[in-house]
Write a protein that holds these residues in place. Structure first.
Motif, PDB file in Angstrom:
ATOM      1  N   SER A   3       3.858  -6.735  -7.818  1.00 39.99           N
ATOM      2  CA  SER A   3       3.786  -5.776  -8.915  1.00 39.99           C
ATOM      3  C   SER A   3       3.936  -4.362  -8.398  1.00 39.99           C
ATOM      4  O   SER A   3       3.675  -4.075  -7.235  1.00 39.99           O
ATOM      5  N   LYS A   4       4.367  -3.458  -9.274  1.00 38.95           N
ATOM      6  CA  LYS A   4       4.511  -2.057  -8.912  1.00 38.95           C
ATOM      7  C   LYS A   4       3.136  -1.437  -8.721  1.00 38.95           C
ATOM      8  O   LYS A   4       2.186  -1.767  -9.426  1.00 38.95           O
ATOM      9  N   LYS A   5       3.039  -0.522  -7.766  1.00 43.35           N
ATOM     10  CA  LYS A   5       1.771   0.110  -7.455  1.00 43.35           C
ATOM     11  C   LYS A   5       1.923   1.630  -7.463  1.00 43.35           C
ATOM     12  O   LYS A   5       3.027   2.166  -7.328  1.00 43.35           O
ATOM     13  N   THR A   6       0.772   2.279  -7.571  1.00 43.02           N
ATOM     14  CA  THR A   6       0.712   3.726  -7.430  1.00 43.02           C
ATOM     15  C   THR A   6      -0.085   4.044  -6.181  1.00 43.02           C
ATOM     16  O   THR A   6      -1.200   3.566  -6.002  1.00 43.02           O
ATOM     17  N   TRP A   7       0.513   4.855  -5.313  1.00 36.35           N
ATOM     18  CA  TRP A   7      -0.039   5.129  -4.001  1.00 36.35           C
ATOM     19  C   TRP A   7      -0.412   6.598  -3.872  1.00 36.35           C
ATOM     20  O   TRP A   7       0.317   7.479  -4.331  1.00 36.35           O
ATOM     21  N   LEU A   8      -1.538   6.862  -3.218  1.00 39.89           N
ATOM     22  CA  LEU A   8      -1.919   8.211  -2.801  1.00 39.89           C
ATOM     23  C   LEU A   8      -1.837   8.234  -1.280  1.00 39.89           C
ATOM     24  O   LEU A   8      -2.569   7.501  -0.604  1.00 39.89           O
ATOM     25  N   LYS A  27      11.783   1.237  -3.821  1.00 35.73           N
ATOM     26  CA  LYS A  27      11.509  -0.035  -4.496  1.00 35.73           C
ATOM     27  C   LYS A  27      10.868   0.136  -5.872  1.00 35.73           C
ATOM     28  O   LYS A  27      10.565  -0.844  -6.546  1.00 35.73           O
ATOM     29  N   GLY A  28      10.666   1.394  -6.277  1.00 36.40           N
ATOM     30  CA  GLY A  28      10.228   1.646  -7.643  1.00 36.40           C
ATOM     31  C   GLY A  28       8.758   1.940  -7.839  1.00 36.40           C
ATOM     32  O   GLY A  28       8.296   2.078  -8.980  1.00 36.40           O
ATOM     33  N   ASP A  29       7.984   2.054  -6.745  1.00 37.71           N
ATOM     34  CA  ASP A  29       6.578   2.404  -6.872  1.00 37.71           C
ATOM     35  C   ASP A  29       6.419   3.902  -7.130  1.00 37.71           C
ATOM     36  O   ASP A  29       7.351   4.686  -6.962  1.00 37.71           O
ATOM     37  N   ILE A  30       5.215   4.286  -7.522  1.00 37.70           N
ATOM     38  CA  ILE A  30       4.878   5.695  -7.723  1.00 37.70           C
ATOM     39  C   ILE A  30       4.098   6.182  -6.515  1.00 37.70           C
ATOM     40  O   ILE A  30       3.196   5.488  -6.028  1.00 37.70           O
ATOM     41  N   VAL A  31       4.435   7.369  -6.029  1.00 38.20           N
ATOM     42  CA  VAL A  31       3.742   7.945  -4.881  1.00 38.20           C
ATOM     43  C   VAL A  31       3.257   9.346  -5.218  1.00 38.20           C
ATOM     44  O   VAL A  31       4.023  10.185  -5.688  1.00 38.20           O
ATOM     45  N   VAL A  32       1.973   9.558  -4.997  1.00 35.91           N
ATOM     46  CA  VAL A  32       1.411  10.904  -5.011  1.00 35.91           C
ATOM     47  C   VAL A  32       1.190  11.263  -3.551  1.00 35.91           C
ATOM     48  O   VAL A  32       0.375  10.635  -2.871  1.00 35.91           O
ATOM     49  N   PHE A  73      -6.862  10.977  -9.438  1.00 39.40           N
ATOM     50  CA  PHE A  73      -7.377   9.779 -10.091  1.00 39.40           C
ATOM     51  C   PHE A  73      -7.558   9.981 -11.593  1.00 39.40           C
ATOM     52  O   PHE A  73      -7.561   9.003 -12.351  1.00 39.40           O
ATOM     53  N   THR A  74      -7.703  11.216 -12.036  1.00 39.00           N
ATOM     54  CA  THR A  74      -7.777  11.492 -13.474  1.00 39.00           C
ATOM     55  C   THR A  74      -6.428  11.263 -14.142  1.00 39.00           C
ATOM     56  O   THR A  74      -6.342  10.766 -15.263  1.00 39.00           O
ATOM     57  N   LYS A  75      -5.359  11.593 -13.414  1.00 40.24           N
ATOM     58  CA  LYS A  75      -4.008  11.477 -13.979  1.00 40.24           C
ATOM     59  C   LYS A  75      -3.387  10.109 -13.735  1.00 40.24           C
ATOM     60  O   LYS A  75      -2.599   9.614 -14.553  1.00 40.24           O
ATOM     61  N   PHE A  76      -3.732   9.471 -12.611  1.00 43.16           N
ATOM     62  CA  PHE A  76      -3.110   8.207 -12.234  1.00 43.16           C
ATOM     63  C   PHE A  76      -4.164   7.139 -11.954  1.00 43.16           C
ATOM     64  O   PHE A  76      -5.286   7.457 -11.565  1.00 43.16           O
ATOM     65  N   LYS A  77      -3.775   5.900 -12.124  1.00 47.24           N
ATOM     66  CA  LYS A  77      -4.596   4.790 -11.665  1.00 47.24           C
ATOM     67  C   LYS A  77      -4.093   4.417 -10.280  1.00 47.24           C
ATOM     68  O   LYS A  77      -3.129   3.661 -10.127  1.00 47.24           O
ATOM     69  N   ILE A  78      -4.729   4.975  -9.263  1.00 49.84           N
ATOM     70  CA  ILE A  78      -4.280   4.770  -7.887  1.00 49.84           C
ATOM     71  C   ILE A  78      -4.672   3.365  -7.421  1.00 49.84           C
ATOM     72  O   ILE A  78      -5.823   2.965  -7.505  1.00 49.84           O
ATOM     73  N   ASP A  79      -3.683   2.646  -6.930  1.00 50.46           N
ATOM     74  CA  ASP A  79      -3.937   1.308  -6.400  1.00 50.46           C
ATOM     75  C   ASP A  79      -4.234   1.337  -4.910  1.00 50.46           C
ATOM     76  O   ASP A  79      -5.050   0.546  -4.420  1.00 50.46           O
ATOM     77  N   VAL A  80      -3.558   2.228  -4.187  1.00 50.93           N
ATOM     78  CA  VAL A  80      -3.672   2.239  -2.725  1.00 50.93           C
ATOM     79  C   VAL A  80      -3.815   3.671  -2.226  1.00 50.93           C
ATOM     80  O   VAL A  80      -3.018   4.546  -2.588  1.00 50.93           O
ATOM     81  N   LEU A  81      -4.819   3.908  -1.393  1.00 49.13           N
ATOM     82  CA  LEU A  81      -4.955   5.158  -0.655  1.00 49.13           C
ATOM     83  C   LEU A  81      -4.510   4.907   0.776  1.00 49.13           C
ATOM     84  O   LEU A  81      -4.991   3.974   1.429  1.00 49.13           O
ATOM     85  N   ALA A 227       6.500   0.769   8.786  1.00 46.64           N
ATOM     86  CA  ALA A 227       6.163   1.133   7.408  1.00 46.64           C
ATOM     87  C   ALA A 227       6.288  -0.068   6.480  1.00 46.64           C
ATOM     88  O   ALA A 227       5.459  -0.266   5.582  1.00 46.64           O
ATOM     89  N   ALA A 228       7.309  -0.890   6.695  1.00 46.65           N
ATOM     90  CA  ALA A 228       7.496  -2.082   5.854  1.00 46.65           C
ATOM     91  C   ALA A 228       6.323  -3.044   5.986  1.00 46.65           C
ATOM     92  O   ALA A 228       5.855  -3.616   4.992  1.00 46.65           O
ATOM     93  N   ARG A 229       5.821  -3.230   7.198  1.00 40.26           N
ATOM     94  CA  ARG A 229       4.670  -4.118   7.407  1.00 40.26           C
ATOM     95  C   ARG A 229       3.411  -3.535   6.745  1.00 40.26           C
ATOM     96  O   ARG A 229       2.587  -4.276   6.215  1.00 40.26           O
ATOM     97  N   ILE A 230       3.262  -2.226   6.795  1.00 34.14           N
ATOM     98  CA  ILE A 230       2.109  -1.587   6.153  1.00 34.14           C
ATOM     99  C   ILE A 230       2.162  -1.796   4.641  1.00 34.14           C
ATOM    100  O   ILE A 230       1.160  -2.141   4.009  1.00 34.14           O
ATOM    101  N   ILE A 231       3.325  -1.618   4.059  1.00 33.28           N
ATOM    102  CA  ILE A 231       3.488  -1.813   2.618  1.00 33.28           C
ATOM    103  C   ILE A 231       3.179  -3.252   2.233  1.00 33.28           C
ATOM    104  O   ILE A 231       2.479  -3.519   1.255  1.00 33.28           O
TER     105      ILE A 231
END
Length: 280
Positions: A3-8, A27-32, A73-81, A227-231
């Motif tokens: 699934s798509k994730k939002t990352w900080l 790959k279409g994820d959101i990054v802050v 976190f107020t603006k986004f639902k962060i999945d991964v820090l 980086a790919a292994r970390i993701i």
């Protein structure tokens, strides 16, 4: 399909932070992403205006960390820090200035601690989250000329390992990433070197100069593959507590830990000699 994730992610203008952001956006994820200067991420801003969002942050500024994390976190639902911001400092301990000591600890250690502490209440409220701490195999293996870097990495690993046990029941997974040498700005651009003292000429504390010189051979680690292994690790359940990246790093880590274990085992009688006798 994941699934798509939002990352900080902290420190996205270079190194692993940059490579992670590039792959995630592709790959279409959101990054802050946090940066100290916006010009380092202009390509992301221009190419991904709907999925990349930058925040100015100096991780040595604790009040700013709390402010930025709460805003995100107020603006986004962060999945991964991902705690990535950091740099290397080389030189004998005696050669380092007080300012250099304070700065690397505030950046590589305290900054990561405060990012995690600020994020935990939000992850608990969401009832899920993943924390990825970029450390180094230098969080397990120490070399001369790297004392303060090792102090920061050994320290953050102890902190994160403790926190992982505290937050597991809240569905918050934690992973410590221990990369080996990689071809990033960390080694060939951002590394800082102390003013040398003649007393250390020819001392092992100056061996790092060979490592920092590309003429002596480049680091074996591929930042893109790392980086790919970390993701990929963000989708593993349970979260792996530690992940070593690089065959050389793994070999050196295992050798160091085996020597450490053997040393501890040799102290069995010594350790027992300090206990009260049975029954007392």
């Amino acid at each position: 399909m994941t699934s798509k994730k939002t990352w900080l992610i902290t420190g996205v203008s270079s190194g692993f932070g940059y490579e992670l952001t590039k792959q995630l956006l592709k790959k279409g994820d959101i990054v802050v992403g946090t940066v100290r200067k916006l010009d380092g991420v202009k390509d992301f801003t221009d190419q991904y205006p709907d999925t990349f969002f930058s925040k100015i942050l100096d991780v040595t500024d604790t009040p700013s960390i709390h402010k930025v994390v709460n805003e995100v976190f107020t603006k986004f639902k962060i999945d991964v820090l991902v705690n990535n911001a950091g740099y290397g400092l080389f030189g004998a301990a005696e050669e380092l200035s007080d300012e250099q000591v304070d700065r690397i600890l505030n950046t590589d250690l305290v900054g990561s601690i405060q990012m995690i502490r600020s994020s935990l209440p939000h992850f608990r409220e969401q009832k899920h989250g993943r924390i990825i701490q970029i450390s180094s195999y230098g969080g397990q293996v120490a070399y001369p000329g790297n004392s303060m870097y090792h102090a920061a990495k050994f320290g953050i690993e102890g902190f994160v390992e403790s926190v992982a046990q505290e937050v597991a029941s809240f569905n918050i997974g934690v992973t410590i990433v221990e990369p080996g040498g990689a071809r990033t700005e960390f080694r060939y651009g951002s590394a800082q070197v102390a003013d040398e003292l003649p007393a250390y000429d020819g001392n092992p504390a100056h061996d790092f100069k060979k490592m920092l010189d590309p003429a002596n051979g480049l680091a074996p680690g591929d930042p893109a593959r790392m980086a790919a292994r970390i993701i990929e690790s963000a989708d593993k359940n349970p979260a792996p507590l530690r992940m070593v990246l690089g065959s050389e790093a793994l070999k050196n880590t295992i050798n160091t830990l085996e020597k450490r274990i053997n040393d501890y085992k040799s102290q069995t009688d010594l350790a027992a000699s300090t206990d009260f006798p049975t029954g007392e």
